[in-house]
Scaffold this active site. Structure first.
Site, PDB file in Angstrom:
ATOM      1  N   CYS A 243       2.273   4.006  11.557  1.00 18.71           N
ATOM      2  CA  CYS A 243       2.200   3.581  10.212  1.00 18.71           C
ATOM      3  C   CYS A 243       0.757   3.872   9.826  1.00 18.71           C
ATOM      4  CB  CYS A 243       2.459   1.999  10.246  1.00 18.71           C
ATOM      5  SG  CYS A 243       2.096   1.376   8.741  1.00 18.71           S
ATOM      6  N   GLY A 244       0.665   4.565   8.739  1.00 22.59           N
ATOM      7  CA  GLY A 244      -0.740   5.101   8.364  1.00 22.59           C
ATOM      8  C   GLY A 244      -1.564   4.005   7.680  1.00 22.59           C
TER       9      GLY A 244
ATOM     10  N   CYS B 247       2.811   3.088   1.962  1.00 15.23           N
ATOM     11  CA  CYS B 247       3.070   4.061   3.091  1.00 15.23           C
ATOM     12  C   CYS B 247       2.246   5.102   3.384  1.00 15.23           C
ATOM     13  CB  CYS B 247       4.616   4.312   3.176  1.00 15.23           C
ATOM     14  SG  CYS B 247       5.184   5.291   4.543  1.00 15.23           S
TER      15      CYS B 247
ATOM     16  N   HIS C  64      10.421  11.969   6.687  1.00 15.09           N
ATOM     17  CA  HIS C  64      10.236  11.307   5.198  1.00 15.09           C
ATOM     18  C   HIS C  64      11.179  12.278   4.465  1.00 15.09           C
ATOM     19  CE1 HIS C  64       6.980   8.605   5.679  1.00 15.09           C
ATOM     20  NE2 HIS C  64       6.652   9.141   6.643  1.00 15.09           N
TER      21      HIS C  64
ATOM     22  N   GLU D  97      11.042   2.271   2.881  1.00  9.58           N
ATOM     23  CA  GLU D  97      10.852   2.502   4.103  1.00  9.58           C
ATOM     24  C   GLU D  97      11.972   2.023   4.919  1.00  9.58           C
ATOM     25  OE1 GLU D  97       7.076   2.144   5.861  1.00  9.58           O
ATOM     26  OE2 GLU D  97       6.306   1.105   4.270  1.00  9.58           O
ATOM     27  N   ARG D  98      12.554   2.861   5.836  1.00  8.21           N
ATOM     28  CA  ARG D  98      13.716   2.371   6.709  1.00  8.21           C
ATOM     29  C   ARG D  98      13.270   1.280   7.617  1.00  8.21           C
ATOM     30  NH1 ARG D  98      13.174   6.586  12.013  1.00  8.21           N
ATOM     31  NH2 ARG D  98      11.242   6.262  12.295  1.00  8.21           N
TER      32      ARG D  98
ATOM     33  N   THR E 191       1.807   7.268   5.976  1.00  9.15           N
ATOM     34  CA  THR E 191       2.612   8.191   6.518  1.00  9.15           C
ATOM     35  C   THR E 191       3.551   8.837   5.267  1.00  9.15           C
ATOM     36  OG1 THR E 191       4.473   7.280   7.459  1.00  9.15           O
ATOM     37  CG2 THR E 191       2.692   7.775   8.943  1.00  9.15           C
ATOM     38  N   GLY E 192       3.845   8.024   4.416  1.00  7.44           N
ATOM     39  CA  GLY E 192       4.682   8.674   3.020  1.00  7.44           C
ATOM     40  C   GLY E 192       4.003   9.287   2.046  1.00  7.44           C
TER      41      GLY E 192
END
Length: 284
Positions: free
Chosen positions: A71-72, A220, A162, A211-212, A222-223
Site C-alpha cells: 500500500c503506497g 491508492c 491494477h 480497490e479490491r 500503488t494505483g
C-alpha cells in the site's frame, strides 16, 4: 490494544505497533476496526512488525480482512509512525512488504515527518505476472467487456494488480457499478484494483480507484503509480517529467525513472488520532 489512525491522501488505516502488541487474528481484526459505523473506521489495518531484512515490516489488511501485498499511502504513514513515535531516528529507512523491500526518504519538519518519497520498485507489465489472463504478452489498451460495456484497459502490477482505463469525466463516472464488476472479472485470477482516469494535461491526471477488498477509496498509492505507467505507455502524458496524480483525497507526485526502471512516489502522511480498543471480543 493501542492504535493510531493515520491517512495518506485520505487513504486511512488503523496502525498497530506489532513490537509490543501481539495480534493472533489480524484478518478478523481488520474487518472489525475498519467498520465505519461499529468500529474505528478505516480502509484496513496495518501492523508494524520487526523484520530480519529491513528496518521494519509492514503487514497490511484490507477492510474485508484479505491481506494485501503493498500500500503506497500506507507505507508513507508507516514511515511517519516509526519516526514520530521515536522507533527510529534515521531519515532514510527500509520497510519489508510482501511486494519486496521498499526504501523511503523522510521529509522532516519541526521534528515530525511531513512527506515521504518512496522507491516503489519496478512496474510489472507482463500479463502473466500482473496477473491478467490474456493471449498478449502485455495488456496495453486491450478491449475487455465489463457489465456489457467495452473498455480499453492497461494492466500494471506495483505489487498489487491494477487495471487502468481512461474516461472523459472521471468525477461523474459510475465507478461503483463498474469497479465492483471489474474486481471479480474472470481475467483477473487474484482480483484487481481498477483505476478510472481523466487526462488533464501532459503532466496532470485525475483518478478514482476501486480497490479490491475495500471498494472505492480516496486514494491508492500503488494505483497512482500504475496510472502513471499506463498513461506513459499510452502516450497520454509526457514521460520525461513527473506526473501529478490528483485523487479524491489529495495529490501524489509520481516519477517513472526509465533509465533505472524505478517508480518514485512522493506524498503526505498525516496522523488523525490515537486511542485504545478492547480486544476482548476477539478472545485476545
Amino acid at each position: 490494544m493501542e492504535f493510531v489512525k493515520m491517512e495518506g491522501c485520505g487513504n486511512d488505516y488503523v496502525y498497530v505497533n506489532g513490537f509490543n502488541t501481539k495480534i493472533d487474528n489480524p484478518n478478523e481484526l481488520s474487518k472489525i476496526v475498519s467498520d465505519r459505523h461499529f468500529g474505528i473506521g478505516s480502509d484496513g489495518l496495518i501492523v508494524i512488525n520487526p523484520s530480519d531484512v529491513a528496518d521494519f515490516k509492514m503487514s497490511m489488511y484490507n477492510a474485508d480482512g484479505s491481506e494485501g501485498k503493498m500500500c503506497g499511502n500506507g507505507i508513507r504513514c508507516v514511515a511517519k509512525y516509526v519516526y514520530d513515535y521515536k522507533m527510529i531516528d534515521k531519515e532514510v529507512i527500509t520497510v519489508e512488504t510482501l511486494a519486496g523491500i521498499k526504501t523511503l526518504k523522510l521529509n522532516v519538519e519541526n521534528g515530525k515527518v511531513k512527506t515521504v518519497r518512496v522507491n516503489m520498485g519496478s512496474p510489472i507489465i507482463n500479463a502473466k505476472d500482473v496477473p491478467v489472463i490474456s493471449d498478449k504478452e502485455k495488456v496495453i489498451n486491450e478491449p475487455v467487456v465489463i457489465d456489457g460495456k467495452e473498455y480499453g484497459i492497461t494492466c500494471v502490477s506495483m505489487g498489487n494488480p491494477h487495471a487502468v482505463t481512461f474516461v472523459e469525466n472521471v468525477m461523474e463516472y459510475p465507478i461503483e457499478k463498474y469497479g465492483r464488476v471489474s474486481e471479480f472479472h474472470p481475467i483477473f485470477p487474484d482480483r484487481v484494483n481498477t483505476e478510472f482516469v481523466e487526462i488533464v494535461d501532459d503532466s496532470h491526471v485525475k483518478m478514482r480507484v476501486w480497490e479490491r477488498g475495500s471498494g472505492e477509496t480516496l486514494a491508492c498509492g500503488t494505483g497512482a503509480c500504475a496510472v502513471t505507467v499506463a498513461s506513459i505507455l499510452n502516450d497520454k502524458v509526457d514521460g520525461s517529467k513527473p506526473v501529478t496524480v490528483q485523487l479524491l483525497g489529495g495529490d501524489l507526485n509520481i516519477s517513472w525513472e526509465r533509465d533505472e526502471n524505478l517508480i518514485y512516489m512522493t506524498g503526505p502522511a498525516t496522523t488523525v488520532f490515537d486511542g485504545e480498543i478492547d480486544l476482548g471480543f476477539l478472545g485476545e
